[in-house]
Scaffold this active site. Sequence first.
Site, PDB file in Angstrom:
ATOM      1  CD  GLU A   1      -2.974  -0.912   0.051  1.00  0.00           C
ATOM      2  OE1 GLU A   1      -3.203   0.462  -0.348  1.00  0.00           O
ATOM      3  OE2 GLU A   1      -3.543  -1.875  -0.472  1.00  0.00           O
TER       4      GLU A   1
ATOM      5  CG  HIS B   1       5.725   0.270  -3.263  1.00  0.00           C
ATOM      6  ND1 HIS B   1       5.776  -0.900  -2.472  1.00  0.00           N
ATOM      7  CD2 HIS B   1       7.187   0.588  -3.274  1.00  0.00           C
ATOM      8  CE1 HIS B   1       6.908  -1.257  -2.346  1.00  0.00           C
ATOM      9  NE2 HIS B   1       8.111  -0.274  -2.417  1.00  0.00           N
TER      10      HIS B   1
ATOM     11  CD  GLN C   1      18.640  -0.315  -3.998  1.00  0.00           C
ATOM     12  OE1 GLN C   1      18.746   0.167  -4.758  1.00  0.00           O
ATOM     13  NE2 GLN C   1      17.958  -0.282  -2.859  1.00  0.00           N
TER      14      GLN C   1
ATOM     15  CG  ASP D   1      12.976   3.367   2.401  1.00  0.00           C
ATOM     16  OD1 ASP D   1      13.509   2.405   3.213  1.00  0.00           O
ATOM     17  OD2 ASP D   1      11.889   3.072   1.558  1.00  0.00           O
TER      18      ASP D   1
ATOM     19  CD  GLN E   1      15.893   4.813  -0.953  1.00  0.00           C
ATOM     20  OE1 GLN E   1      16.476   3.661  -0.895  1.00  0.00           O
ATOM     21  NE2 GLN E   1      14.619   4.866  -1.071  1.00  0.00           N
TER      22      GLN E   1
ATOM     23  CB  ILE F   1       1.365   3.479   3.948  1.00  0.00           C
ATOM     24  CG1 ILE F   1       1.341   4.799   2.970  1.00  0.00           C
ATOM     25  CG2 ILE F   1       0.128   2.917   3.963  1.00  0.00           C
ATOM     26  CD1 ILE F   1       0.484   5.723   3.379  1.00  0.00           C
TER      27      ILE F   1
ATOM     28  CG  MET G   1       2.171  -1.180   4.949  1.00  0.00           C
ATOM     29  SD  MET G   1       0.919  -0.716   3.775  1.00  0.00           S
ATOM     30  CE  MET G   1      -0.629  -1.363   4.576  1.00  0.00           C
ATOM     31  CB  SER G   2       8.857  -3.160   4.809  1.00  0.00           C
ATOM     32  OG  SER G   2       9.934  -3.654   4.039  1.00  0.00           O
ATOM     33  CB  SER G   3       9.293  -5.154  -0.235  1.00  0.00           C
ATOM     34  OG  SER G   3       8.668  -4.168  -1.057  1.00  0.00           O
TER      35      SER G   3
END
EC number: 6.3.2.1
Length: 279
Positions: free
Chosen positions: A35, A37, A61, A150, A153, A176, A184-186
């Site tokens: 969510e 992204h 990276q 991030d 970043q 989010i 929320m994170s991958s």
Amino acid sequence: MEIVKLVAEIKTKISKFKSEGKTIGFVPTMGALHEGHLSLTDISVQNNDITIVSIFVNPTQFNNPEDLSTYPRTIEEDLEKLSAFKPDLIFIPEVKEIYPEPDSRIFNFGLLDQVMEGKNRPGHFNGVAQVVSRLFDIISPDNAYFGQKDFQQVAVIKQMTKDLKLSVNIVPCPIIREKDGLAMSSRNVLLSEDQRKNACKISETLFKARNLAAKLSVSQLKEWVVEEINKNIYLSVEYFEIVDDTSLEVIKDWNEPNNKVGCITVQVGKTRLIDNITF
């Protein structure tokens, strides 16, 4: 929503959009979309004539080969999720398209990439700068959207954009969170059921820390956060720093000027989760 895989092809399409005077919004991702992204995509669609989303797992990276190999890749699911937001182009290049030759550029960000994630993941932000600058060169966006989860970043990308004198507006967007507060994170999909249940302790502790800031010194609060999270057998704090939101210099006293951000990384099994909170 059109999928493009070749640099030459997407440049041709972008050239046409530019000739028509259309604004271009860009959302760079490594896929495994959630969510967070999708919220960036939604903001871009609302504020630009054309929105381009890239999906590219950038090898430069990752300083840990295992982290690269285990990074979730879910292209079909990603495309299905994106279809609801109707971006114009999805750019899914192969590594040879982004790096036809090895990228040997070394960026100097001073303190920005020497603390926190930069200190714990040497070379990580140099790889981020390589891929983002390359994508900016290909896409030529007017606006580019990044999540504030991030935080470091975003600071690095802002500095890179300034150093390279790029005419791209960097738009930071809010974190989010899941219903239980976890950012929320991958990488959340890599957690076991028990790890996932306990990971919400990270944000829960950060929210409490914000309320305790009026009662504790900076050093006392940092110590409390680390001890509170480490009480949980599933969690191990890698670092927790309270920094200036622009320079990323460590804050030692609440009376110091400028905004302050608490940035944390927690090891949950083999998975690193990051989060932050403003004070």
